[in-house]
Write an enzyme that holds these catalytic residues in place. Structure first.
Site, PDB file in Angstrom:
ATOM      1  N   CYS A 113      42.518  27.765  31.934  1.00  0.00           N
ATOM      2  CA  CYS A 113      42.993  29.155  31.854  1.00  0.00           C
ATOM      3  C   CYS A 113      44.392  29.280  31.244  1.00  0.00           C
ATOM      4  CB  CYS A 113      42.966  29.798  33.233  1.00  0.00           C
ATOM      5  SG  CYS A 113      41.295  29.929  33.881  1.00  0.00           S
ATOM      6  N   HIS A 250      47.489  36.256  32.209  1.00  0.00           N
ATOM      7  CA  HIS A 250      46.120  35.761  32.340  1.00  0.00           C
ATOM      8  C   HIS A 250      45.391  36.675  33.318  1.00  0.00           C
ATOM      9  CE1 HIS A 250      42.646  33.383  32.895  1.00  0.00           C
ATOM     10  NE2 HIS A 250      42.968  32.949  34.094  1.00  0.00           N
ATOM     11  N   ASN A 280      37.528  37.061  34.102  1.00  0.00           N
ATOM     12  CA  ASN A 280      38.389  35.942  33.726  1.00  0.00           C
ATOM     13  C   ASN A 280      37.728  35.195  32.561  1.00  0.00           C
ATOM     14  OD1 ASN A 280      39.756  33.527  33.506  1.00  0.00           O
ATOM     15  ND2 ASN A 280      39.806  33.110  35.701  1.00  0.00           N
TER      16      ASN A 280
HETATM   17  O1  UT7 Z   1      41.830  31.492  36.303  1.00  0.00           O
HETATM   18  C1  UT7 Z   1      41.927  30.383  37.112  1.00  0.00           C
HETATM   19  C2  UT7 Z   1      42.715  30.690  38.291  1.00  0.00           C
HETATM   20  N1  UT7 Z   1      41.865  31.259  39.316  1.00  0.00           N
HETATM   21  C3  UT7 Z   1      42.358  32.166  40.118  1.00  0.00           C
HETATM   22  O2  UT7 Z   1      43.472  32.575  39.966  1.00  0.00           O
HETATM   23  C4  UT7 Z   1      41.505  32.598  41.263  1.00  0.00           C
HETATM   24  C5  UT7 Z   1      42.335  32.693  42.503  1.00  0.00           C
HETATM   25  N2  UT7 Z   1      41.566  33.107  43.675  1.00  0.00           N
HETATM   26  C6  UT7 Z   1      41.070  34.343  43.803  1.00  0.00           C
HETATM   27  O3  UT7 Z   1      41.172  35.158  42.904  1.00  0.00           O
HETATM   28  C7  UT7 Z   1      40.438  34.711  45.130  1.00  0.00           C
HETATM   29  O4  UT7 Z   1      40.690  33.691  46.058  1.00  0.00           O
HETATM   30  C8  UT7 Z   1      38.899  34.947  45.012  1.00  0.00           C
HETATM   31  C9  UT7 Z   1      38.636  36.241  44.267  1.00  0.00           C
HETATM   32  C10 UT7 Z   1      38.238  33.792  44.324  1.00  0.00           C
HETATM   33  C11 UT7 Z   1      38.296  35.102  46.418  1.00  0.00           C
HETATM   34  O5  UT7 Z   1      38.942  36.170  47.109  1.00  0.00           O
HETATM   35  P1  UT7 Z   1      39.479  35.937  48.605  1.00  0.00           P
HETATM   36  O6  UT7 Z   1      40.041  37.221  49.046  1.00  0.00           O
HETATM   37  O7  UT7 Z   1      40.390  34.729  48.566  1.00  0.00           O
HETATM   38  O8  UT7 Z   1      38.140  35.652  49.384  1.00  0.00           O
HETATM   39  P2  UT7 Z   1      37.739  34.367  50.243  1.00  0.00           P
HETATM   40  O9  UT7 Z   1      37.450  33.220  49.353  1.00  0.00           O
HETATM   41  O10 UT7 Z   1      38.723  34.199  51.353  1.00  0.00           O
HETATM   42  O11 UT7 Z   1      36.376  34.865  50.880  1.00  0.00           O
HETATM   43  C12 UT7 Z   1      36.332  35.929  51.832  1.00  0.00           C
HETATM   44  C13 UT7 Z   1      34.908  36.198  52.237  1.00  0.00           C
HETATM   45  C14 UT7 Z   1      34.152  34.914  52.629  1.00  0.00           C
HETATM   46  O12 UT7 Z   1      33.277  35.260  53.691  1.00  0.00           O
HETATM   47  P3  UT7 Z   1      33.664  34.897  55.214  1.00  0.00           P
HETATM   48  O13 UT7 Z   1      33.819  33.407  55.249  1.00  0.00           O
HETATM   49  O14 UT7 Z   1      34.950  35.636  55.489  1.00  0.00           O
HETATM   50  O15 UT7 Z   1      32.495  35.417  55.982  1.00  0.00           O
HETATM   51  C15 UT7 Z   1      33.335  34.604  51.406  1.00  0.00           C
HETATM   52  O16 UT7 Z   1      32.158  33.879  51.714  1.00  0.00           O
HETATM   53  O17 UT7 Z   1      34.179  36.728  51.124  1.00  0.00           O
HETATM   54  C16 UT7 Z   1      32.996  35.969  50.899  1.00  0.00           C
HETATM   55  N3  UT7 Z   1      32.668  35.994  49.479  1.00  0.00           N
HETATM   56  C17 UT7 Z   1      31.947  36.963  48.909  1.00  0.00           C
HETATM   57  N4  UT7 Z   1      31.351  38.050  49.415  1.00  0.00           N
HETATM   58  C18 UT7 Z   1      30.695  38.858  48.557  1.00  0.00           C
HETATM   59  C19 UT7 Z   1      33.063  35.108  48.528  1.00  0.00           C
HETATM   60  N5  UT7 Z   1      32.582  35.489  47.338  1.00  0.00           N
HETATM   61  C20 UT7 Z   1      31.896  36.632  47.551  1.00  0.00           C
HETATM   62  C21 UT7 Z   1      31.186  37.507  46.704  1.00  0.00           C
HETATM   63  N6  UT7 Z   1      30.605  38.593  47.231  1.00  0.00           N
HETATM   64  N7  UT7 Z   1      31.080  37.294  45.372  1.00  0.00           N
END
Ligand code: UT7
Length: 323
Positions: A113, A250, A280
């Site tokens: 990225c 980005h 992204n």
């Molecule tokens: O470009 C490269 C660099 N990458 C980045 O900068 C990405 C950085 N990270 C992020 O943008 C965020 O961490 C994400 C968007 C990937 C995830 O968001 P989050 O607020 O950190 O969510 P999380 O991973 O803590 O997940 C929260 C909940 C989980 O469920 P439980 O365990 O709380 O029941 C996940 O299983 O959301 C669930 N979840 C989803 N639910 C619906 C994860 N993905 C999804 C989804 N739809 N697509």
């Protein structure tokens, strides 16, 4: 006098196929509401079957050359940032070189990225040392080919596309009033390799593999590392945040972008956002956003642009450019 690289023009290309969050909700257990709230993404473009990274890169390059008003034959260096090359080798950049009829040399670089910031810095250095006079810098990805379409934690985040800029050397004054690339600051920390990676590769498995990410951890690193690399860029140029006309970040997550803008005390109308419509697109995201804001008239000659990115490696960086 100091040798500088100014940007003569830019262009971008997005595949025709638009996929909405609701479309994805038919494939995996997700919802438009979750994706918009957590990322800001509403839709993304996906390459058609048979549409390759080189096709996207070439289309963006042709538009950038037209905008710059220069002949492809006058390009003597192509640096193409991609994580998704057409083939493992040769460099996808060589395909673009041949299709354009460009001269000199062409290479791919891999910084996921952060690829565009790395490529811009590499091309700028070629120009400043006199090894190239006119360079094409491209970020192009068919990132959808690396996705595990059964993994909702990653497949909703990414999209395909390409963006390109044409750089040309000139003699600047050596101060922050010069046009072109004022500075680039690059960093990587391989001890964080496992936070965001692909579980395959030529040497490891003989397959391309799929993206795996510890999202929360990457998010945490993104906020702190981007804050410091942005600060590093400003300090190196003796500039205050108030001097920034445009943040062209980005486009991974709107919450990360908002956090950096808040830190810089930049109002939202100074931030170029495409994450809602592009998702992204890895190395393509910054030149896609830049091109949009240049072609719709927001970015004007003399504006100071701050670019920043972080991704797998971890690798991150910033660049300050005066348009
Ligand atoms: O470009 C490269 C660099 N990458 C980045 O900068 C990405 C950085 N990270 C992020 O943008 C965020 O961490 C994400 C968007 C990937 C995830 O968001 P989050 O607020 O950190 O969510 P999380 O991973 O803590 O997940 C929260 C909940 C989980 O469920 P439980 O365990 O709380 O029941 C996940 O299983 O959301 C669930 N979840 C989803 N639910 C619906 C994860 N993905 C999804 C989804 N739809 N697509």
């Amino acid at each position: 006098m100091v040798k500088r690289s100014r940007i003569l023009g830019c262009g971008s290309y997005l595949p025709a196929n638009i996929v909405t969050n609701d479309d994805l909700a038919k494939r995996v257990d997700t919802s438009d509401e979750w994706i918009v709230q957590r990322t800001g993404i509403r839709s993304r473009h996906l390459a058609a079957e048979g549409e390759l990274t080189s096709d996207l890169a070439l289309a963006a390059a042709v538009r950038a050359l037209e905008h710059a008003g220069v002949e492809p034959g006058s390009i003597d260096c192509i640096v193409l940032a991609t994580t998704t090359p057409d083939n493992t080798f040769p460099a996808t950049a060589t395909k673009v070189q041949a299709a354009l009829g460009a001269k000199g040399f062409a290479l791919d670089i891999q910084a996921v990225c952060s690829g565009f910031i790395y490529a811009l810095s590499i091309a700028d250095n070629f120009i400043r040392t006199g090894q190239a006079k006119r360079a094409l810098v491209i970020g192009a990805e068919t990132f959808s080919r690396l996705l595990d379409w059964s993994d909702r934690t990653t497949c909703v985040l990414f999209g395909d596309g390409a963006g390109a800029v044409v750089l040309e050397g000139y003699d600047g004054n050596g101060n922050a009033g010069d046009r072109g690339v004022l500075s680039a600051h690059l960093h990587s920390d391989g001890s964080q390799y496992d936070l965001l990676y692909v579980d395959g590769g030529v040497s490891a498995t003989g397959t391309a593999g799929h993206v795996r990410m510890q999202g929360q951890e990457v998010f945490r690193h993104a906020v702190s590392k981007l804050s410091s690399v942005v600060e590093e860029a400003l300090v190196a140029n003796g500039l205050e945040p108030a001097a920034i006309d445009w943040l062209v970040p980005h486009q991974a997550n709107q919450r990360i972008i908002d956090g950096i803008a808040r830190k810089l005390k930049l109002s939202t109308d100074k931030v170029v956002l495409t994450v809602d419509r592009h998702g992204n697109t890895s190395a393509a995201s910054i030149p896609l956003a830049l091109s949009e804001a240049v072609h719709d008239g927001r970015i004007k000659r003399g504006d100071l642009i701050l670019m920043e990115a972080i991704g797998g490696g971890l690798a991150w960086g910033s660049a300050l450019v005066r348009w």
